[in-house]
Design an enzyme around this catalytic site. Sequence first.
Site, PDB file in Angstrom:
ATOM      1  N   HIS A 287       0.998  -1.127  -0.220  1.00  0.00           N
ATOM      2  CA  HIS A 287      -0.217  -0.029  -0.038  1.00  0.00           C
ATOM      3  C   HIS A 287       1.027   1.116  -0.123  1.00  0.00           C
ATOM      4  CE1 HIS A 287      -2.282  -2.866   2.381  1.00  0.00           C
ATOM      5  NE2 HIS A 287      -3.335  -2.443   1.884  1.00  0.00           N
TER       6      HIS A 287
ATOM      7  N   ASP B 248       2.545   1.918   3.457  1.00  0.00           N
ATOM      8  CA  ASP B 248       3.483   1.149   3.845  1.00  0.00           C
ATOM      9  C   ASP B 248       4.856   1.569   3.632  1.00  0.00           C
ATOM     10  OD1 ASP B 248       1.162  -0.456   4.326  1.00  0.00           O
ATOM     11  OD2 ASP B 248       1.339  -1.789   2.535  1.00  0.00           O
TER      12      ASP B 248
ATOM     13  N   GLU C   4      -8.966 -13.778  -1.296  1.00  0.00           N
ATOM     14  CA  GLU C   4      -7.902 -14.018   0.043  1.00  0.00           C
ATOM     15  C   GLU C   4      -8.811 -15.134   0.876  1.00  0.00           C
ATOM     16  OE1 GLU C   4      -6.494 -10.482   2.082  1.00  0.00           O
ATOM     17  OE2 GLU C   4      -6.837 -11.537   4.135  1.00  0.00           O
TER      18      GLU C   4
HETATM   19  C1  XUL Z   1      -7.254  -6.369   4.537  1.00  0.00           C
HETATM   20  C2  XUL Z   1      -6.695  -6.856   3.300  1.00  0.00           C
HETATM   21  C3  XUL Z   1      -5.750  -5.662   2.732  1.00  0.00           C
HETATM   22  C4  XUL Z   1      -5.674  -5.960   1.171  1.00  0.00           C
HETATM   23  C5  XUL Z   1      -5.024  -4.903   0.345  1.00  0.00           C
HETATM   24  O1  XUL Z   1      -8.000  -7.518   4.999  1.00  0.00           O
HETATM   25  O2  XUL Z   1      -6.786  -7.850   2.831  1.00  0.00           O
HETATM   26  O3  XUL Z   1      -4.590  -5.934   3.203  1.00  0.00           O
HETATM   27  O4  XUL Z   1      -5.045  -7.234   0.713  1.00  0.00           O
HETATM   28  O5  XUL Z   1      -5.495  -3.728   0.893  1.00  0.00           O
HETATM   29 CO    CO Z   2      -5.519  -8.778   1.417  1.00  0.00          CO
END
Ligand code: XUL
Ligand code: CO
Length: 435
Positions: free
Chosen positions: A99, A102, A266
Amino acid sequence: MAYFENVGKINYEGVKSDNPFAFRHYNAEEIVLGKTMKEHLRFAVAYWHTMTQDGSDPFGKATNIRNWWGETPMETAKNRVEAFFEILEKLGVEYFCFHDIDIAPEGDSLEEFFQNIDEITDLIKEKMDETGIKLLWNTANMFSHPRFVNGAASSNNADVFAYSAAQVKKGLDVSKKLGGENYVFWGGREGYESLLNTDMAFEQDNIARLFKMAIAYGEKIGHKPQFLIEPKPKEPSTHQYDFDAATSMAFIQKYGLEGDFKLNLEANHATLAGHTFEHELNVARSYDALGSIDANQGDPLLGWDTDEFPTNVLDTTLAMYEILENGGIAPGGINFDSKVRRSSFEMDDLFLAHIAGMDTYARGLKAAAALKEDRFFDELKEKRYASYQEGIGAKIVAGEEDLESLTAYALENDDITLESSHLEFVKSRLNDYLF
Ligand code: XUL
Ligand code: CO
């Protein structure tokens, strides 16, 4: 200067090795189903968990000990670049993700933030050129600062929308500068707390407006990363707009974003949504929208986004099977959106954790490849849906039947014979591939 003096290059040593700083399953150049493991897996390290996460949680202070802390935020940011590339090189990981906040301190104004980003991305670019390491994706953090309390593009305040647009523009400029292969939108606080004061349709229209501006700007600057939406059902918002893969696909289709947008899925977000990870990958695949994955796992007993390093072989096997069926994950990859546990506070734990995650995915890849070669799931499914291969089933699929013709058929064939799934037997056979 080396930040990890005790750790050398991590090599593959096989399962007999008792060296904790060695891969036992991940052998980068080993060929699996015609491709090297590293081509299949395209691992990436996440800047936020590895470089900025301090081990604090809602109940306790930071625990992580890091030797890259400097005298000023900019000095720390520069040290981090050095340490980060040392980790990537020693692990043999060829991609990374970050990000904006970061990598560079936000400073006191947007202008200062942008200057800091320019300075740090110059350093990152040098390191990339030196090592050949590539940017899998970057993104804008539009959820941590208090200005985003009501969201970014979905905020009720148009100035916040404009600020977010500026961050996305900068994100795309950086993506172009560093040759980013994907660009991610995780809808941090793009959701709502109460419908009493929320115009949900308007907020989603605004998110789509920002996405269309991003597509247009990418075209303008001649840089087209694969855009990715990262679904998550809740946390931090009570209701997140990009709830899961299916909801995000509805959004993509509603606003005509197919072609430009795919999904970054995810594992822990899938489980938060009440799905398995493989369910989410399968849904994305059914829309030809499986873009990339954030590898981690949740704690089923806690039920929040714990972002643990993946260590469950069954999960990684089923995820890798979906990826193989997808014909691979490129230009996406497997990004470790995973953080070391609060009690794993030593510097070297960053290596041990990534080794564990990479080995677990490598094991999953090998098991998934064997399942594919043996046509394990193909045969099961062919048998299960055999009634659609001939007779009335084949005619239904061919569109040759209607309610009347099927009623006539059913009246003659109402004594239906079903077959057992033998699911316990199937699961037990699946275990043979894992252990
Ligand atoms: C939050 C998450 C983030 C994204 C990118 O749960 O997964 O870190 O991957 O903003
Ligand atoms: Co993520």
